[in-house]
Scaffold this motif. Sequence first.
Motif, short mmCIF file in Angstrom:
data_model
loop_
_atom_site.label_atom_id
_atom_site.label_comp_id
_atom_site.label_asym_id
_atom_site.label_seq_id
_atom_site.Cartn_x
_atom_site.Cartn_y
_atom_site.Cartn_z
N ALA A 176 -14.02 17.34 12.22
CA ALA A 176 -14.82 17.36 13.45
C ALA A 176 -16.18 18.01 13.23
O ALA A 176 -17.19 17.55 13.78
CB ALA A 176 -14.05 18.09 14.56
N HIS A 177 -16.23 19.06 12.41
CA HIS A 177 -17.53 19.70 12.11
C HIS A 177 -18.50 18.68 11.51
O HIS A 177 -19.66 18.58 11.93
CB HIS A 177 -17.31 20.83 11.11
N ILE A 178 -18.05 17.94 10.51
CA ILE A 178 -18.94 16.99 9.84
C ILE A 178 -19.23 15.79 10.75
O ILE A 178 -20.36 15.29 10.79
CB ILE A 178 -18.31 16.52 8.51
N ALA A 179 -18.23 15.36 11.50
CA ALA A 179 -18.43 14.22 12.41
C ALA A 179 -19.46 14.54 13.49
O ALA A 179 -20.20 13.65 13.92
CB ALA A 179 -17.10 13.84 13.06
N ALA A 180 -19.53 15.78 13.93
CA ALA A 180 -20.51 16.16 14.95
C ALA A 180 -21.94 15.95 14.44
O ALA A 180 -22.81 15.45 15.16
CB ALA A 180 -20.31 17.62 15.36
N VAL A 181 -22.17 16.32 13.18
CA VAL A 181 -23.50 16.13 12.59
C VAL A 181 -23.79 14.64 12.41
O VAL A 181 -24.89 14.16 12.72
CB VAL A 181 -23.60 16.88 11.25
N ALA A 182 -22.80 13.89 11.93
CA ALA A 182 -22.97 12.45 11.77
C ALA A 182 -23.28 11.78 13.10
O ALA A 182 -24.13 10.88 13.18
CB ALA A 182 -21.72 11.84 11.14
N ALA A 183 -22.61 12.21 14.16
CA ALA A 183 -22.79 11.60 15.47
C ALA A 183 -24.21 11.77 15.98
O ALA A 183 -24.86 10.81 16.43
CB ALA A 183 -21.80 12.20 16.47
N GLU A 184 -24.73 12.98 15.90
CA GLU A 184 -26.07 13.20 16.46
C GLU A 184 -27.17 12.59 15.61
O GLU A 184 -28.26 12.33 16.10
CB GLU A 184 -26.33 14.69 16.69
N HIS A 185 -26.86 12.32 14.32
CA HIS A 185 -27.84 11.66 13.46
C HIS A 185 -27.66 10.14 13.44
O HIS A 185 -28.37 9.44 12.71
CB HIS A 185 -27.77 12.21 12.04
N GLY A 186 -26.71 9.63 14.22
CA GLY A 186 -26.54 8.19 14.36
C GLY A 186 -25.96 7.49 13.14
O GLY A 186 -26.30 6.34 12.87
N LEU A 187 -25.09 8.19 12.40
CA LEU A 187 -24.54 7.62 11.17
C LEU A 187 -23.14 7.07 11.38
O LEU A 187 -22.29 7.73 11.96
CB LEU A 187 -24.50 8.68 10.07
N CYS A 188 -22.90 5.87 10.86
CA CYS A 188 -21.55 5.28 10.85
C CYS A 188 -21.07 5.03 9.43
O CYS A 188 -19.97 4.55 9.22
CB CYS A 188 -21.54 3.97 11.63
N GLU A 189 -21.88 5.35 8.45
CA GLU A 189 -21.55 5.09 7.05
C GLU A 189 -20.83 6.28 6.43
O GLU A 189 -20.84 7.39 6.99
CB GLU A 189 -22.84 4.82 6.28
N PRO A 190 -20.20 6.12 5.27
CA PRO A 190 -19.57 7.26 4.60
C PRO A 190 -20.60 8.30 4.18
O PRO A 190 -21.69 7.96 3.70
CB PRO A 190 -18.91 6.62 3.37
N ILE A 191 -20.27 9.57 4.39
CA ILE A 191 -21.13 10.66 3.97
C ILE A 191 -20.26 11.76 3.36
O ILE A 191 -19.05 11.81 3.59
CB ILE A 191 -21.95 11.26 5.14
N LEU A 192 -20.89 12.62 2.59
CA LEU A 192 -20.22 13.83 2.14
C LEU A 192 -20.49 14.94 3.15
O LEU A 192 -21.54 14.95 3.81
CB LEU A 192 -20.70 14.24 0.76
N GLY A 193 -19.56 15.84 3.27
CA GLY A 193 -19.71 16.94 4.21
C GLY A 193 -19.30 18.25 3.58
O GLY A 193 -18.27 18.33 2.90
N LEU A 194 -20.11 19.27 3.80
CA LEU A 194 -19.78 20.62 3.36
C LEU A 194 -19.55 21.44 4.62
O LEU A 194 -20.48 21.70 5.38
CB LEU A 194 -20.93 21.19 2.53
N ALA A 195 -18.30 21.82 4.85
CA ALA A 195 -17.93 22.57 6.06
C ALA A 195 -17.53 23.98 5.64
O ALA A 195 -16.51 24.17 4.97
CB ALA A 195 -16.77 21.87 6.78
N LEU A 196 -18.35 24.95 6.03
CA LEU A 196 -18.11 26.35 5.67
C LEU A 196 -17.98 27.18 6.94
O LEU A 196 -18.95 27.29 7.72
CB LEU A 196 -19.25 26.90 4.82
N ASP A 197 -16.81 27.74 7.17
CA ASP A 197 -16.62 28.56 8.36
C ASP A 197 -15.53 29.59 8.12
O ASP A 197 -15.15 29.85 6.98
CB ASP A 197 -16.31 27.67 9.58
N GLY A 198 -15.03 30.16 9.22
CA GLY A 198 -14.02 31.20 9.10
C GLY A 198 -12.63 30.65 8.92
O GLY A 198 -11.92 31.02 7.97
#
Length: 463
Positions: A176-198
């Motif tokens: 969901a963290h990575i999908a949120a960024v993809a959503a607001e940037h209008g991306l539907c293609e495969p991307i890599l995601g770096l999710a760093l949190d607690g």
Amino acid sequence: RQRQMCIRDRPQPLLLVMTSANPGGEPLVIDDGEAARRLAGIADGFVSHDRAILARCDDSVLMEGAFVRRARGYTPQAIRLPHAGPSVLALGGFLKNTVCLTRDDRAYLSPHIGSLDNAETCRALEEAVEHLQDILRIAPERIACDLHHDFPSSRLAARYAAERDLPCIAVQHHHAHIAAVAAEHGLCEPILGLALDGVGLGADGGIWGGELLEVDGARFERLGHLRPLPLPGGARAAREPWRSAAAALHELGGSDEISRRFGAKAGLIRQMLDQRINTPFTSSAGRLFDAAAALLGVREVSDYEGQAAMELEALAHRHGPANPLAEGFVVHDSGVLDLFPLLAWLANGVVTELGAACFHATLVLALSEWLNGAGRTSGIRKVALSGGCFLNRLLATQLRARLEQSGWQVLTARQAPPNDGGISLGQAWVVMQFVSSEASLQRPDLTPSHSRQQAPHNRQAFT
């Protein structure tokens, strides 16, 4: 005038006027009766008005153009999505909770609700769900929630869906963290995601928090993660960074150092680590920051969330640029990024500010090398950076600069917070794509990928 000046010159009783009020960790008080009940013993009097407040809305907080908290002045402004889909109500996570409701190709985020660790905030969540539907006149067709079924938001999602006979779909936290960024940037293609949190519940039931993912709509693949660190005492380690430092020393073979550094209180912790009693492992980046801060003597016990990491960042800023430790990390063939060599270096008696600066510089180098390897393997050169750790501006700006120099297109959260305040947006977008993929897979010429993980369908039976 002379009399007024004399009054000003004399000491006066302390008078504090609050334009909004709430007990610590609870939502804003907006009703006169509620104020008398919840603020009894805190406030001596109330200034009321004949115009009622209809909905709670905290102040928005931004830092260098990025949201820390999205609320007053920005909600419920729509976020444009790449395409239309069924209306989804997403109920977010546990910390920094928000609600997201979609209609066609628009997503509407609620104001910041807060951490769901008390009854008042849980009630505020239910009010926000109803209020958002009322003002937007949207009836959801799907419900989304976090994969952790025992979150108050997940329990509310399950109950809400069951009462209305709607599908309830659980979405993994970092997906969901990575999908949120993809959503607001209008991306539907495969991307890599770096999710760093607690912390976030992983698809394997583990405690994730430092994840390298490949995200393709409703599907994701975990390409790698940070080397897991044991958490003596479980969630208590998040409030006491010295426990993460003790765990790091134990993993590095320095168990005798634990008592010397942290005194008598560490005896039980060493025993827990030796016998693996209540010491779940986590790949959390947040606990990595905690361990570094405690090893450098910056912070052993935190008064608020993220304090150790923020103080470590401030010390790194104060020191200025530092060279990374080339030997401070190892990227294993399994996809695990091992930063324990860096922690070992910090434990050997480094000047605090230098240690803080080198920690950040080495982390940036390690993450970029980790991503470069994944990029060569996958052929993907777009990466989304998300999770609460990216509110660390030193980490975010230096990593972006290094990656862009290597030819990466770097995407970050701009319309929603990178922390858990943006989780609901990602949940909603994943579910919209999940519904689209279900429809596509009904065609005879398409088959699902079994190598990746997909959001599970119809999670109504959480109880």
